[in-house]
Design a protein around this motif. Structure first.
Motif, PDB file in Angstrom:
ATOM      1  N   LEU A  89      18.282  29.465  37.913  1.00  0.00           N
ATOM      2  CA  LEU A  89      18.797  28.648  36.818  1.00  0.00           C
ATOM      3  C   LEU A  89      20.071  28.000  37.337  1.00  0.00           C
ATOM      4  O   LEU A  89      20.962  28.701  37.832  1.00  0.00           O
ATOM      5  CB  LEU A  89      19.097  29.491  35.580  1.00  0.00           C
ATOM      6  N   LYS A  91      23.118  25.151  36.446  1.00  0.00           N
ATOM      7  CA  LYS A  91      23.793  24.271  35.482  1.00  0.00           C
ATOM      8  C   LYS A  91      24.542  23.195  36.273  1.00  0.00           C
ATOM      9  O   LYS A  91      25.339  23.507  37.154  1.00  0.00           O
ATOM     10  CB  LYS A  91      24.768  25.048  34.614  1.00  0.00           C
ATOM     11  N   CYS A 111      10.750  20.943  38.753  1.00  0.00           N
ATOM     12  CA  CYS A 111      11.607  21.849  37.980  1.00  0.00           C
ATOM     13  C   CYS A 111      11.465  21.511  36.500  1.00  0.00           C
ATOM     14  O   CYS A 111      10.727  20.590  36.134  1.00  0.00           O
ATOM     15  CB  CYS A 111      13.071  21.662  38.365  1.00  0.00           C
ATOM     16  N   LYS A 112      12.218  22.237  35.679  1.00  0.00           N
ATOM     17  CA  LYS A 112      12.268  21.945  34.247  1.00  0.00           C
ATOM     18  C   LYS A 112      13.721  21.883  33.808  1.00  0.00           C
ATOM     19  O   LYS A 112      14.524  22.732  34.203  1.00  0.00           O
ATOM     20  CB  LYS A 112      11.602  23.063  33.440  1.00  0.00           C
ATOM     21  N   ILE A 113      14.012  20.908  32.979  1.00  0.00           N
ATOM     22  CA  ILE A 113      15.323  20.891  32.332  1.00  0.00           C
ATOM     23  C   ILE A 113      15.163  21.749  31.083  1.00  0.00           C
ATOM     24  O   ILE A 113      14.362  21.451  30.210  1.00  0.00           O
ATOM     25  CB  ILE A 113      15.759  19.460  31.983  1.00  0.00           C
ATOM     26  N   ILE A 114      15.923  22.832  31.018  1.00  0.00           N
ATOM     27  CA  ILE A 114      15.762  23.776  29.902  1.00  0.00           C
ATOM     28  C   ILE A 114      16.906  23.709  28.901  1.00  0.00           C
ATOM     29  O   ILE A 114      16.823  24.305  27.836  1.00  0.00           O
ATOM     30  CB  ILE A 114      15.556  25.221  30.404  1.00  0.00           C
ATOM     31  N   ASP A 115      17.983  22.991  29.269  1.00  0.00           N
ATOM     32  CA  ASP A 115      19.078  22.796  28.325  1.00  0.00           C
ATOM     33  C   ASP A 115      19.768  21.491  28.688  1.00  0.00           C
ATOM     34  O   ASP A 115      19.959  21.183  29.866  1.00  0.00           O
ATOM     35  CB  ASP A 115      20.072  23.958  28.383  1.00  0.00           C
ATOM     36  N   CYS A 122      20.885  22.105  32.368  1.00  0.00           N
ATOM     37  CA  CYS A 122      20.492  23.387  32.948  1.00  0.00           C
ATOM     38  C   CYS A 122      19.050  23.245  33.427  1.00  0.00           C
ATOM     39  O   CYS A 122      18.163  22.877  32.656  1.00  0.00           O
ATOM     40  CB  CYS A 122      20.616  24.518  31.938  1.00  0.00           C
ATOM     41  N   VAL A 123      18.840  23.546  34.704  1.00  0.00           N
ATOM     42  CA  VAL A 123      17.550  23.354  35.341  1.00  0.00           C
ATOM     43  C   VAL A 123      16.972  24.703  35.739  1.00  0.00           C
ATOM     44  O   VAL A 123      17.685  25.579  36.246  1.00  0.00           O
ATOM     45  CB  VAL A 123      17.698  22.457  36.600  1.00  0.00           C
ATOM     46  N   GLU A 124      15.668  24.855  35.501  1.00  0.00           N
ATOM     47  CA  GLU A 124      14.926  26.044  35.932  1.00  0.00           C
ATOM     48  C   GLU A 124      14.025  25.627  37.093  1.00  0.00           C
ATOM     49  O   GLU A 124      13.271  24.664  36.983  1.00  0.00           O
ATOM     50  CB  GLU A 124      14.064  26.566  34.786  1.00  0.00           C
TER      51      GLU A 124
END
Length: 168
Positions: A89, A91, A111-115, A122-124
């Protein structure tokens, strides 16, 4: 020095992780990453340990782990015979100027932007360690504010698996 991973099936009791990690400390071996979690059997946990070392260190780690009372099974996770992943994770600073480049990197690395906030993203990211390292190199110039990584988890490919009565 090469990196190697070891999987251990251990009793799911308090103090077992301390015994395992203390063995590495006593021998002067540095742990790169260590992940622990309950298995499909609640009485057991699986520990995956990543260590740098030569053949002597690899052999010594495996031999010493097998001597520990609460350790039921120890296996080296050979790269060509396993699938492995790590999660991070990250940021990042979010500005209107850098946002398109960051979103592009997120897409390229799957990836995924989770926030999302006006000032941060915030990237996962999941994958092998090299993929995560490469992504970090790409986004570092945009400003990494915070980051955490899980460490490697790995399973053997095919019909082989870590259990008391392997192989089946």
């Amino acid at each position: 020095m090469e990196r190697f991973e070891i999987a251990c099936l251990v009793e799911n009791h308090s103090g077992v992780l301390t015994r395992v990690s203390s063995m590495f400390t006593r021998r002067g071996f540095n742990i790169n990453s260590l992940t622990v979690g309950e298995t499909e059997h609640p009485g057991y946990s699986r520990i995956t340990i990543s260590v740098n070392g030569d053949e002597a260190i690899r052999s010594q780690c495996i031999k010493q782990l097998r001597k520990l009372y609460n350790v039921k099974l120890v296996k080296e996770m050979v790269p060509s015979e396993r699938v492995s992943r790590e999660l991070a994770l990250i940021k990042l600073k979010n500005t209107p100027e850098t946002r398109p480049e960051i979103v592009s990197a997120v897409d390229i690395f799957r990836c995924k932007i989770i926030d999302f906030s006006p000032n941060t993203l915030c990237v996962e990211i999941t994958g092998d360690s090299e993929k995560i390292d490469a992504f970090i190199t790409v986004v570092k110039p945009y400003g990494i504010l915070e980051m955490c990584r899980t460490g490697i988890v790995a399973l053997q490919r095919g019909c082989h698996y870590l259990s008391d009565d392997e192989p089946q």
